[in-house]
Design a protein around this motif. Sequence first.
Motif, short mmCIF file in Angstrom:
data_model
loop_
_atom_site.label_atom_id
_atom_site.label_comp_id
_atom_site.label_asym_id
_atom_site.label_seq_id
_atom_site.Cartn_x
_atom_site.Cartn_y
_atom_site.Cartn_z
N VAL A 119 0.44 -0.77 -0.27
CA VAL A 119 -0.08 0.42 -0.26
C VAL A 119 0.88 1.21 0.14
O VAL A 119 0.48 1.90 -0.70
CB VAL A 119 -0.74 0.20 1.24
CG1 VAL A 119 -1.36 1.57 1.39
CG2 VAL A 119 -2.34 -1.10 0.83
N ALA A 120 2.20 1.66 0.77
CA ALA A 120 2.64 2.36 0.87
C ALA A 120 3.44 3.28 -0.64
O ALA A 120 3.17 4.08 -0.71
CB ALA A 120 4.15 1.95 2.05
N ILE A 121 4.09 1.43 -1.22
CA ILE A 121 4.29 2.16 -2.67
C ILE A 121 3.64 2.68 -3.64
O ILE A 121 3.40 3.71 -4.25
CB ILE A 121 4.84 0.39 -2.72
CG1 ILE A 121 5.70 -0.24 -2.22
CG2 ILE A 121 5.62 0.55 -4.43
CD1 ILE A 121 6.65 -1.47 -2.41
N ALA A 122 2.22 1.55 -3.32
CA ALA A 122 1.17 2.45 -4.42
C ALA A 122 0.93 4.21 -4.34
O ALA A 122 0.60 4.59 -4.94
CB ALA A 122 -0.14 1.27 -3.96
N THR A 123 0.21 4.00 -2.75
CA THR A 123 0.06 5.79 -2.96
C THR A 123 0.72 6.74 -2.70
O THR A 123 0.72 7.73 -3.19
CB THR A 123 0.02 5.89 -1.48
OG1 THR A 123 0.41 5.24 -0.08
CG2 THR A 123 -1.82 4.71 -1.05
N ALA A 124 2.32 6.43 -2.48
CA ALA A 124 3.66 6.88 -2.75
C ALA A 124 3.43 8.44 -2.58
O ALA A 124 3.10 9.38 -2.54
CB ALA A 124 3.73 7.24 -4.17
N LEU A 125 3.17 8.74 -0.83
CA LEU A 125 2.57 10.18 -0.17
C LEU A 125 4.29 10.97 0.05
O LEU A 125 4.57 11.79 -0.40
CB LEU A 125 2.10 9.36 1.13
CG LEU A 125 1.31 8.51 1.24
CD1 LEU A 125 1.17 7.91 2.53
CD2 LEU A 125 0.05 9.61 0.92
N MET A 126 5.47 10.08 0.54
CA MET A 126 6.85 10.65 0.73
C MET A 126 7.29 11.54 -0.69
O MET A 126 7.90 12.68 -0.72
CB MET A 126 7.93 10.19 1.03
CG MET A 126 8.94 10.81 1.81
SD MET A 126 8.88 12.24 2.28
CE MET A 126 8.42 11.23 4.23
#
Length: 466
Positions: A119-126
Motif C-alpha cells: 500500500v505504501a508503494i502504491a500511494t507514494a506519499l513521500m
Amino acid sequence: MTMMSAGIAVLGLLLSSPAVVIGAMLISPLMSPILGLGFSLALFDFSETRRSLIALVGGAVVAVAFTALIVLASPLKAPTAEILARTRPNLFDLLVALFAALAGTFAIIRGRGETIVGVAIATALMPPLAVVGYGLATWNMPVLGGSFALFVTNLMTIALSATVLARFYGFGHYLSSQQTWAQSIVLLLVFVGMSVPLGFSLTRIASETVTASKVRSYLSERFGPLSRVTQLDIDFDRDPIAVRGVVIAPRSKANDHANLEKGLIALLRRPLKLQVDQVLMSPGTGAIDAQRVELQQASASTAAENAEVAVVARLVAVGAGISPDDVTIDRDHHRVTATAAPLPGATGATYRALEQRMNAAADSWQVAIVPPLSAFPEIRFSRSADTLDEAARGAVLLSAWEAKRWNIVALAVPGLPDGDPPAKPNLIQRRALAVANLLRTQGIKVVAAPVAARLVLAPVREGAEP
C-alpha cells in the motif's frame, strides 16, 4: 524516519531513479497518521483527529524543509521525468489512493499488516512531498503546486476511504443517525469535489496523448512506411501549440513544410506551429548510416537551440543593461527573465515598452523584464470625476504590470472602503473603487488603505488640478 525517507525520495527524484524512489516509499511513516485520521473521523474522536493532524503537518513540514535543503545544496537541479510525473494529478491518482486506502484499512482491521508495504508503494506519499520541497528550493511554482495537489489528493482520499471502511466494519456504531447522515454527506461532497478537477486533468492528459498519437501517425503516413519519426515534442502550453519533430525518410518522400502544417491543422482542427527537420536518405542507405545521420541531426538540432538561446540572452541583456550571464532562460517554456539595471531617467513605462520591444524581437520567446524598484505612478482624476480617463487607466495598468514583475500579489488602494461598498460612496470611495476594479481584472488583489497614507499606490487625490 520522515527525514530519511524524504532524503532518499528527493535524491531518487533528482537522479530520476524509480528504484530509489520506491525505497523512500517503503520507509515513509506517513501512512499511519493518515489512517489514524480516517479512523478518528469515523469515531468522531476529535482528540485523536487533532493528534493525527499534528503528526501529519509536522511530518510534512519536516519533509519539505529537509528536501528543500538537499536541493539547494545539490548541483543537480534540473527537473527530471520522475519529478514531472508528480506535478499533474488526475482522476487515476485518486483511484490509486482509494484502492490503496481500502486495502490498508482492511489490513489493519483484519490483522494482515504485511500488505501495508504494498500500500505504501502504491500511494507514494513521500515523493510528492519531496517534489514540493524541490519546487520550493527552485522556486518553481507550477511544480510546487502540482505536487502539493497530488499529496493532498492522496491524503484526503486515504483518510476518507479509511473512514468509510471503518464505518463498514462497525467502528462508530454509537453515532446518532444525524451524525451518520452528516458524515455520509460530507464524505460524498468531498469525493465529488476532488473528482471533478482531477477528471478534467485526466481528460486533458488523454487529449494530449491522443493528439501526439495523431501527429505521429500523420507524419508517418505522409513520409511513407520506410520513414521513421525519431523525435516528437509538442508544447501544449503555448498558443498556438508548437509541434517539433525529426523525421528520417527516403529522399523521394520529401514534403513541403507549409503543406505539412496545413494538413496537420486540418486534422487536429486547431491552430499550431510546425517545425519538422527532414533527414532525407539516399536509396540503399543502411541502418547504421541512418543512425549516424540521426545522431548528427540531433547534435545539430541541439547546437541550433543553444545558438538561439545565446542570441536571445544577448538581445535581452543588451536591452536590460546587464550581462548575458544574469539572464534567466527557461527552455521548456521559452521564457526569458531579466532584472533590468537602473537607467537614467527611465520610468516604469520605459521598462514596459522595452519588454514589449524585446517580445517582438524575440519571436517565439516570452520576455519578462523586471524593472528596478520605484514608486508606482500617480493616478490622477479630473475635477469631480470618478471614472478613469485614458491617462489614469494607463497608470493603473502600469502599476499592475510592475506589481506582477515584482511578485506583488496585493496593492493597497487609499480610500477604498473596507468591506462591502457603502450604499452611497463619496467621491474618494468611487475613485478608489474604479481603481480597484481595474486592478482586479489584471489579477491583482486589492486592500483598503487610509486616504492620507502613501502606500503601494499613490493616494487618490482631491483637488482642482487635473
